[in-house]
Design an enzyme around this catalytic site. Structure first.
Site, mmCIF file in Angstrom:
data_model
loop_
_atom_site.group_PDB
_atom_site.id
_atom_site.type_symbol
_atom_site.label_atom_id
_atom_site.label_comp_id
_atom_site.label_asym_id
_atom_site.label_seq_id
_atom_site.Cartn_x
_atom_site.Cartn_y
_atom_site.Cartn_z
ATOM 1 N N ARG A 46 -16.575 5.252 -7.720
ATOM 2 C CA ARG A 46 -15.365 5.815 -7.103
ATOM 3 C C ARG A 46 -15.744 6.527 -5.806
ATOM 4 O O ARG A 46 -15.072 6.425 -4.796
ATOM 5 C CB ARG A 46 -14.632 6.776 -8.051
ATOM 6 C CG ARG A 46 -13.504 7.527 -7.346
ATOM 7 C CD ARG A 46 -12.431 8.134 -8.260
ATOM 8 N NE ARG A 46 -12.906 8.646 -9.529
ATOM 9 C CZ ARG A 46 -13.601 9.785 -9.689
ATOM 10 N NH1 ARG A 46 -13.890 10.545 -8.636
ATOM 11 N NH2 ARG A 46 -14.004 10.173 -10.877
ATOM 12 N N TYR A 98 8.202 0.369 8.028
ATOM 13 C CA TYR A 98 7.949 -0.498 6.860
ATOM 14 C C TYR A 98 8.649 0.083 5.628
ATOM 15 O O TYR A 98 8.553 1.290 5.364
ATOM 16 C CB TYR A 98 6.434 -0.596 6.623
ATOM 17 C CG TYR A 98 6.057 -1.365 5.385
ATOM 18 C CD1 TYR A 98 6.213 -2.743 5.331
ATOM 19 C CD2 TYR A 98 5.561 -0.714 4.265
ATOM 20 C CE1 TYR A 98 5.877 -3.451 4.189
ATOM 21 C CE2 TYR A 98 5.213 -1.416 3.117
ATOM 22 C CZ TYR A 98 5.384 -2.778 3.084
ATOM 23 O OH TYR A 98 5.053 -3.482 1.950
ATOM 24 N N ASP A 170 0.212 2.990 11.997
ATOM 25 C CA ASP A 170 0.090 1.829 11.103
ATOM 26 C C ASP A 170 -0.098 0.613 12.009
ATOM 27 O O ASP A 170 0.835 0.161 12.664
ATOM 28 C CB ASP A 170 1.374 1.715 10.257
ATOM 29 C CG ASP A 170 1.334 0.541 9.273
ATOM 30 O OD1 ASP A 170 0.543 -0.398 9.492
ATOM 31 O OD2 ASP A 170 2.110 0.565 8.303
ATOM 32 N N LYS A 195 -2.910 -7.967 4.812
ATOM 33 C CA LYS A 195 -2.291 -8.863 5.787
ATOM 34 C C LYS A 195 -3.356 -9.551 6.649
ATOM 35 O O LYS A 195 -4.137 -10.325 6.137
ATOM 36 C CB LYS A 195 -1.273 -8.077 6.612
ATOM 37 C CG LYS A 195 -0.390 -7.122 5.793
ATOM 38 C CD LYS A 195 0.527 -7.833 4.809
ATOM 39 C CE LYS A 195 1.173 -6.902 3.788
ATOM 40 N NZ LYS A 195 1.901 -5.771 4.320
HETATM 41 C C1 PLP Z 1 2.326 -4.507 3.835
HETATM 42 C C2 PLP Z 1 2.452 -3.323 4.705
HETATM 43 C C3 PLP Z 1 2.153 -2.041 4.239
HETATM 44 C C4 PLP Z 1 1.770 -1.770 2.783
HETATM 45 O O1 PLP Z 1 0.569 -2.368 2.450
HETATM 46 P P1 PLP Z 1 0.216 -2.900 0.954
HETATM 47 O O2 PLP Z 1 -1.141 -3.457 1.129
HETATM 48 O O3 PLP Z 1 1.266 -3.911 0.593
HETATM 49 O O4 PLP Z 1 0.260 -1.722 0.060
HETATM 50 C C5 PLP Z 1 2.256 -0.980 5.121
HETATM 51 N N1 PLP Z 1 2.624 -1.179 6.399
HETATM 52 C C6 PLP Z 1 2.929 -2.398 6.887
HETATM 53 C C7 PLP Z 1 3.341 -2.532 8.308
HETATM 54 C C8 PLP Z 1 2.852 -3.514 6.063
HETATM 55 O O5 PLP Z 1 3.166 -4.709 6.540
#
Ligand code: PLP
Length: 379
Positions: A46, A98, A170, A195
């Site tokens: 962890r 998001y 983000d 992503k």
């Molecule tokens: C998918 C996404 C998230 C969340 O990520 P997860 O891996 O699904 O928890 C946050 N911000 C954006 C812009 C995203 O596309």
């Protein structure tokens, strides 16, 4: 070292044990100690794991940061950032954020006494007027999902720094290939590595990258204390994904550009949202802060009809109807009934998110096949 080398070699060394060029998957929870506290840098997975550590080093490198941290999901990474805050603190954030972030902020953290202000960041004054002595963080996205709005990260960073406020970005949609928020003055960069970084739709993961040591120490503490770390197998897959990020992004951008122009000239398409168009309201900012315009775009057909949008999506043969984005395969989604269904229609319409809007994550297939697919579906 340039970006296209960093994705492969940035902060990476062959494995110390046997010289393995690929980082081994250290599928272990614990490590043998010679005497209490006397170990080779790893005591419990962890707190630290060699495979995750290699990934965290890679993440830092590609975002031009000093420290990287990998989490169980993008939301777990955002959650760790929110834990920097205390009751009474205020956050200013993007109004077309998001959906999962919106849910975490309003349904979890507002309950802990943190206030969120959702503003249109296209005008910096909208942020300025919300700043109080309690404002501790600005949380922004650019480009936004699914409207592809672009906000000036450098201008927001300047305002944040003048007021002693943390700026977190983000960067999931842009990826470090297109934009590096730390270089623009942000303090924290966050990714859903699910992503583009992973890039093959085979893992769920989050990442944070920072430059300041004290901030990194606070976030490492939270990562270890709360424990939302990613496993070694996923760390391996993400490392592998990052190695081709630059080549994939080149093709995502190439295909995205071709499809954006194709759709713009289509008689059945009302509007295409893609920051590469000169008539996109923030094209000049996108041109300055991004290297290219990416593979994400949205478009609407005439009328405000879910039925029409779903008909187009159902007719697609190569584009798959699915949530998520950033993989090698092309995906199509219907934000009004999928990712953004939780947002009331009147609020959706305020940001231009009609029922006929379709979001595309343009993959790296042959672009002629993708255009042919859209052609027959729109027909
Ligand atoms: C998918 C996404 C998230 C969340 O990520 P997860 O891996 O699904 O928890 C946050 N911000 C954006 C812009 C995203 O596309």
């Amino acid at each position: 070292m340039k970006f296209n080398t960093k994705t492969i070699h940035g902060n990476q060394k062959p494995d110390a044990a046997y010289g393995s060029v690929m980082q081994p998957i250290y599928q272990t929870s614990t490590y043998a100690q010679q005497s209490p506290g006397d170990h080779k840098g790893y005591a419990y997975s962890r707190s630290a794991n060699p495979t995750r550590h290699a990934l965290e080093q890679s993440l830092a490198s590609i975002e031009n940061g000093a420290f990287g941290m990998a989490f169980a999901s993008g939301m777990a990474a955002i959650d760790a950032v929110m834990k920097l805050l205390k009751p009474g603190d205020e956050v200013i954030t993007t109004n077309d954020i998001y959906g999962g972030s919106f849910r975490l902020f309003t349904k979890v953290y507002e309950g802990y006494g943190i206030t969120f202000h959702f503003v249109d960041m296209s005008d910096i004054k909208n942020i300025e007027t919300q700043i109080t002595n309690n404002t501790k963080m600005i949380w922004m996205e650019s480009p936004t999902n699914p409207m592809m709005n672009i906000f000036d990260i450098q201008a927001v960073a300047k305002l944040a720094n003048q007021n002693n406020i943390l700026l977190a970005v983000d960067n999931t949609f842009a990826t470090p290939y297109l934009q590096n928020p730390l270089d623009l003055g942000a303090h924290i960069v966050m990714h859903s590595a699910t992503k583009y970084l992973g890039g093959h739709s085979d893992l769920v993961m989050g990442a944070l990258i920072v430059n300041e040591k004290t901030l990194a120490e606070r976030l490492y503490f939270i990562q270890n204390a709360s424990g939302a770390i990613c496993g070694p197998q996923d760390a391996f897959l993400a490392l592998r994904g990052i190695k081709t990020l630059h080549v994939r992004m080149e093709r995502h951008c190439h295909n995205g550009r071709a499809i954006a122009h194709y759709l713009k000239n289509h008689s059945k398409v009302e509007k295409v949202y893609w920051p590469g168009f000169e008539d996109h309201p923030s094209h000049h900012i996108a041109k300055r802060q991004m290297k290219d315009f990416g593979g994400m775009l949205s478009f609407s057909t005439y009328g405000d009809s879910t039925e029409d949008a779903l008909k187009v999506i159902k007719n697609l043969k190569i584009f798959t109807l699915a949530e998520s984005l950033g993989g090698v395969e092309s995906l199509a989604g219907h934000p009004a009934t999928m990712t953004h269904a939780a947002i009331p229609k009147k609020d959706r319409l305020k940001i231009g998110l009609t029922d006929s809007l379709i979001r595309l994550s343009v993959g790296i297939e042959d672009v002629d096949d993708l255009i042919e697919d859209l052609e027959q579906a729109l027909e």
